[in-house]
Design a protein around this motif. Structure first.
Motif, short mmCIF file in Angstrom:
data_model
loop_
_atom_site.label_atom_id
_atom_site.label_comp_id
_atom_site.label_asym_id
_atom_site.label_seq_id
_atom_site.Cartn_x
_atom_site.Cartn_y
_atom_site.Cartn_z
N LYS A 34 0.84 -1.19 0.00
CA LYS A 34 0.00 0.00 0.00
C LYS A 34 0.87 1.24 0.00
O LYS A 34 2.00 1.22 0.52
CB LYS A 34 -0.93 0.03 1.23
CG LYS A 34 -2.01 -1.03 1.22
CD LYS A 34 -2.93 -0.90 2.43
CE LYS A 34 -4.05 -1.91 2.39
NZ LYS A 34 -4.97 -1.78 3.56
N LEU A 35 0.36 2.32 -0.57
CA LEU A 35 1.01 3.62 -0.48
C LEU A 35 -0.06 4.66 -0.17
O LEU A 35 -1.24 4.44 -0.45
CB LEU A 35 1.77 3.96 -1.77
CG LEU A 35 1.00 3.98 -3.09
CD1 LEU A 35 0.46 5.37 -3.39
CD2 LEU A 35 1.90 3.53 -4.23
N SER A 36 0.37 5.76 0.44
CA SER A 36 -0.60 6.77 0.87
C SER A 36 0.04 8.13 0.95
O SER A 36 1.28 8.26 0.96
CB SER A 36 -1.21 6.40 2.23
OG SER A 36 -0.21 6.36 3.24
N SER A 37 -0.79 9.17 1.02
CA SER A 37 -0.31 10.53 1.18
C SER A 37 0.28 10.71 2.58
O SER A 37 -0.03 9.94 3.50
CB SER A 37 -1.46 11.52 0.96
OG SER A 37 -2.58 11.16 1.74
N PRO A 38 1.12 11.72 2.78
CA PRO A 38 1.76 11.93 4.08
C PRO A 38 0.75 12.08 5.21
O PRO A 38 -0.25 12.78 5.07
CB PRO A 38 2.57 13.22 3.88
CG PRO A 38 2.82 13.28 2.42
CD PRO A 38 1.61 12.69 1.78
N ASN A 39 1.03 11.38 6.29
CA ASN A 39 0.25 11.45 7.53
C ASN A 39 -1.14 10.82 7.44
O ASN A 39 -1.95 10.98 8.35
CB ASN A 39 0.11 12.91 8.01
CG ASN A 39 0.09 12.98 9.54
OD1 ASN A 39 0.82 12.25 10.20
ND2 ASN A 39 -0.74 13.84 10.09
N TYR A 40 -1.43 10.16 6.33
CA TYR A 40 -2.71 9.45 6.21
C TYR A 40 -2.70 8.25 7.17
O TYR A 40 -1.70 7.54 7.25
CB TYR A 40 -2.91 8.96 4.78
CG TYR A 40 -4.14 8.10 4.60
CD1 TYR A 40 -5.34 8.66 4.24
CD2 TYR A 40 -4.08 6.73 4.82
CE1 TYR A 40 -6.47 7.88 4.07
CE2 TYR A 40 -5.21 5.95 4.68
CZ TYR A 40 -6.40 6.51 4.31
OH TYR A 40 -7.52 5.74 4.17
N PRO A 41 -3.76 7.94 7.90
CA PRO A 41 -5.03 8.68 8.00
C PRO A 41 -5.13 9.51 9.28
O PRO A 41 -6.22 9.86 9.70
CB PRO A 41 -6.04 7.53 8.05
CG PRO A 41 -5.33 6.48 8.86
CD PRO A 41 -3.86 6.61 8.54
N ILE A 42 -3.97 9.83 9.89
CA ILE A 42 -3.98 10.50 11.19
C ILE A 42 -4.55 11.91 11.08
O ILE A 42 -5.39 12.33 11.87
CB ILE A 42 -2.55 10.54 11.78
CG1 ILE A 42 -2.03 9.12 11.96
CG2 ILE A 42 -2.54 11.28 13.11
CD1 ILE A 42 -0.56 9.06 12.32
N SER A 43 -4.09 12.65 10.09
CA SER A 43 -4.58 14.02 9.89
C SER A 43 -4.39 14.41 8.44
O SER A 43 -3.85 13.63 7.64
CB SER A 43 -3.83 15.00 10.82
OG SER A 43 -2.45 15.03 10.47
N ASN A 44 -4.81 15.62 8.09
CA ASN A 44 -4.72 16.06 6.71
C ASN A 44 -3.28 16.20 6.24
O ASN A 44 -2.36 16.47 7.04
CB ASN A 44 -5.41 17.42 6.55
CG ASN A 44 -6.91 17.33 6.75
OD1 ASN A 44 -7.48 16.25 6.84
ND2 ASN A 44 -7.56 18.48 6.83
N TYR A 45 -3.06 16.00 4.96
CA TYR A 45 -1.77 16.30 4.37
C TYR A 45 -1.53 17.82 4.41
O TYR A 45 -2.48 18.60 4.55
CB TYR A 45 -1.69 15.80 2.93
CG TYR A 45 -2.84 16.26 2.06
CD1 TYR A 45 -2.88 17.54 1.51
CD2 TYR A 45 -3.91 15.42 1.78
CE1 TYR A 45 -3.93 17.98 0.73
CE2 TYR A 45 -4.98 15.84 0.99
CZ TYR A 45 -4.98 17.12 0.48
OH TYR A 45 -6.04 17.55 -0.28
N THR A 46 -0.30 18.24 4.30
CA THR A 46 0.02 19.67 4.25
C THR A 46 0.13 20.12 2.80
O THR A 46 0.27 19.32 1.87
CB THR A 46 1.34 19.95 4.99
OG1 THR A 46 2.38 19.16 4.41
CG2 THR A 46 1.20 19.61 6.47
N ALA A 47 0.06 21.44 2.60
CA ALA A 47 0.06 22.00 1.24
C ALA A 47 1.46 21.95 0.61
O ALA A 47 2.47 21.84 1.31
CB ALA A 47 -0.44 23.44 1.28
#
Length: 269
Positions: A34-47
């Protein structure tokens, strides 16, 4: 057994936590995972982040990528603005490889397949923040010859679309709606090798069964070039078949189609 065991004790504390940033080089991956965006699913990704992954499977195999969760903030449907947050998938080892699709909020999250042993994935975060995404990648030995679909909406395509399709392919999709619903299938653009007299399509073709269309270009077998053809299922199910022979491999782009379920009575023929 009262008062026999000691139980447990635990300590917690709050941390001033900074979500992880993306490395400058692509993250190498292999086989299944699996791969995911940064910090998923703890909090939102940053801009303003750009994360990349390169997935490599054994020679002769293909990569399959399927989204399991996707929340990428507001964006135009074409995902073209750099202020959008999107995931783009490439058919090869870098962002200079042919694009297999760019996905943002509102995109239909189709399964994506590489034509070779490598796939490159890029996540770009814009100004609209959200939970992010997660996707599962796996090794695929052969292009799936038959699929049963019952999602509310989805995308199907000829092998390797938007790249040119190979020869000797027979792909079947059985699309089934929920009780009381019907299927509407929008096909296009279409670029399939045309052979034989007009409408015969004796080489490569697309065939839709258990449905009908009132659009020009619709026939028992579809080949040649068309912008869009829409079909309605007569009942709950719609069957779609794509066939290519061995006369002209990797010459045409094939097709892409989107289907969705409707609580709808199709127009009369």
């Amino acid at each position: 057994m009262p008062f026999k065991n000691d139980g447990f004790q635990a300590t917690y504390k709050q941390l001033n936590y900074t979500p992880p940033l993306c490395p400058t080089e692509a993250i190498p991956l292999s086989d299944n995972g699996k791969l995911s965006s940064p910090n998923y699913p703890i909090s939102n990704y940053t801009a303003s982040q750009n994360c990349t992954w390169i997935i490599t499977v054994p020679a002769g195999k293909h990569v399959k990528l399927a989204f399991t969760d996707c929340a990428l903030g507001s964006c135009a449907l074409d995902c073209s603005s750099e202020s959008c947050t999107y995931v783009e998938v490439y058919d090869g080892a870098s962002a200079s490889s042919p694009s297999l699709g760019r996905f943002c909020k509102g995109s239909v999250l189709k399964e994506t397949f590489s034509s070779g042993q490598q796939m490159f994935v890029k996540f770009h975060s814009g100004s609209a923040l959200d939970r992010g995404f997660e996707a599962q990648y796996s090794v695929l030995s052969v292009w799936p010859a038959s699929m049963i679909l019952n999602e509310t909406s989805d995308v199907i395509s000829s092998p390797y679309n938007p790249r040119k399709y190979p020869d000797n392919q027979t792909c079947n999709w059985q699309i089934t709606a929920s009780q009381g619903n019907r299927i509407v299938l929008e096909i296009g653009p279409i670029n399939i090798e045309s052979c034989g007299a007009s409408g015969e399509c004796t080489c490569d073709y697309l065939q839709v069964q258990n449905g009908f269309s009132v659009d020009p270009g619709a026939s028992e077998r579809i080949c040649g070039s068309h912008q869009k053809i829409k079909y309605y299922s007569m009942h709950r199910s719609l069957n779609v078949m794509f066939v290519s022979d061995n006369s002209m491999p990797f010459k045409n782009d094939g097709f892409q189609a989107t289907y969705k379920q409707l609580n709808y009575t199709p127009p009369r023929k």
